[in-house]
Design a protein around this motif. Structure first.
Motif, PDB file in Angstrom:
ATOM      1  N   ASN A  21      46.311  34.063  43.870  1.00 36.41           N
ATOM      2  CA  ASN A  21      46.772  32.735  43.499  1.00 36.41           C
ATOM      3  C   ASN A  21      48.273  32.662  43.755  1.00 36.41           C
ATOM      4  OD1 ASN A  21      44.220  31.898  42.599  1.00 36.41           O
ATOM      5  ND2 ASN A  21      44.556  32.863  40.602  1.00 36.41           N
ATOM      6  N   ARG A  22      48.843  31.499  43.598  1.00 39.83           N
ATOM      7  CA  ARG A  22      50.274  31.319  43.848  1.00 39.83           C
ATOM      8  C   ARG A  22      51.070  32.296  42.986  1.00 39.83           C
ATOM      9  NH1 ARG A  22      53.439  25.785  42.737  1.00 39.83           N
ATOM     10  NH2 ARG A  22      52.296  26.080  40.813  1.00 39.83           N
ATOM     11  N   ARG A  23      51.882  33.108  43.640  1.00 40.48           N
ATOM     12  CA  ARG A  23      52.634  34.145  42.935  1.00 40.48           C
ATOM     13  C   ARG A  23      54.033  34.275  43.526  1.00 40.48           C
ATOM     14  NH1 ARG A  23      49.060  33.898  39.814  1.00 40.48           N
ATOM     15  NH2 ARG A  23      47.892  35.553  38.756  1.00 40.48           N
ATOM     16  N   GLN A 126      41.469  42.985  40.236  1.00 40.16           N
ATOM     17  CA  GLN A 126      41.803  43.672  38.988  1.00 40.16           C
ATOM     18  C   GLN A 126      43.001  43.039  38.281  1.00 40.16           C
ATOM     19  OE1 GLN A 126      42.568  47.866  39.490  1.00 40.16           O
ATOM     20  NE2 GLN A 126      43.182  48.157  37.352  1.00 40.16           N
ATOM     21  N   PHE A 127      44.001  42.606  39.064  1.00 40.06           N
ATOM     22  CA  PHE A 127      45.244  42.117  38.476  1.00 40.06           C
ATOM     23  C   PHE A 127      45.467  40.623  38.692  1.00 40.06           C
ATOM     24  CE2 PHE A 127      46.042  46.672  39.358  1.00 40.06           C
ATOM     25  CZ  PHE A 127      46.316  47.086  38.052  1.00 40.06           C
ATOM     26  N   LYS A 128      44.383  39.883  38.927  1.00 35.11           N
ATOM     27  CA  LYS A 128      44.529  38.467  39.261  1.00 35.11           C
ATOM     28  C   LYS A 128      45.107  37.645  38.105  1.00 35.11           C
ATOM     29  CE  LYS A 128      39.701  37.285  38.154  1.00 35.11           C
ATOM     30  NZ  LYS A 128      38.434  36.775  38.719  1.00 35.11           N
ATOM     31  N   GLY A 129      44.948  38.094  36.872  1.00 32.35           N
ATOM     32  CA  GLY A 129      45.467  37.352  35.732  1.00 32.35           C
ATOM     33  C   GLY A 129      46.864  37.758  35.318  1.00 32.35           C
ATOM     34  N   TYR A 130      47.488  38.664  36.057  1.00 30.60           N
ATOM     35  CA  TYR A 130      48.794  39.186  35.690  1.00 30.60           C
ATOM     36  C   TYR A 130      49.925  38.345  36.290  1.00 30.60           C
ATOM     37  CZ  TYR A 130      46.999  43.655  33.874  1.00 30.60           C
ATOM     38  OH  TYR A 130      46.361  44.635  33.133  1.00 30.60           O
TER      39      TYR A 130
END
Length: 211
Positions: A21-23, A126-130
């Protein structure tokens, strides 16, 4: 090949940003660190960013200019956003239509190199919500990480934390052959592609000028 550009790194940058996602930059750097470390443990080489210990953990000075260059050429979208809780401005990156088009054009290459792209898929999931800061804190929480297999706080400033090129005999490495290198060079330079297409058209129609 003299003055060889590491297009492999740019491809992995685009692949990563397409999937996430936008990061912001911090998130991108930390994911790439975890990615390179996980590959090294499997005797694999994907991207080849040598990471150093910096104030916010693993860092490579080329990642940001690479991503910004891709955005300037239209292969990514970028937007400066204000975060009131931190009272900070950050540039966020995300895929656009050109990202999708480019990666579709090289899908065969990605499939051929699935051993180094599939692990990146797993990390992104694994880290998409970080957030970037949460990911940085996660890296600092690891008991063993990097070349010394110790805590991040045990590394001194500017110590090498991970270097894929130290892996001398990898089981698999993402490396473009000459044909793919030339193809990527054309695809990533729209102006060169336009000039090449025009030259081909001129030749077909007999408009070739010999100097």
């Amino acid at each position: 090949m003299s003055n060889r550009i590491d297009y492999e790194n740019l491809i992995i940058d685009l692949y990563l940003i397409k999937k996430m996602n936008r990061r912001g930059y911090l998130y991108i750097v930390k994911i790439l660190y975890l990615y390179e470390e996980s590959l090294i443990k499997q005797s694999l080489i994907g991207s080849t960013y040598k990471m150093y210990k910096y104030h916010f953990g693993p860092y490579n000075a080329m990642i940001k200019p690479n991503v910004e260059a891709l955005a300037r050429r239209g292969f990514l979208s970028s937007k400066v956003q204000y975060f009131p809780r931190q009272d900070e401005f950050h540039t966020l990156y995300e895929k656009n239509e050109q990202t999708e088009t480019f990666l579709k054009e090289i899908d065969e290459l990605i499939q051929e190199n699935a051993p180094v792209f599939e692990p990146l898929d797993g990390l992104i999931e694994q880290f998409k919500g970080y957030t970037g800061k949460r990911l940085m804190n996660y890296i600092y929480s690891l008991e063993k990480t990097g070349v010394k297999q110790t805590r991040m706080n045990d590394y001194k400033l500017n110590d090498i934390v991970v270097d894929p090129c130290l892996l001398k005999r990898p089981k698999f490495a993402f490396k473009l052959d000459e044909d793919w290198y030339d193809t990527i060079e054309v695809l990533l330079d729209p102006s060169y592609k336009t000039r090449l297409e025009q030259a081909i058209q001129d030749a077909r129609e007999g408009r070739v000028v010999f100097n």
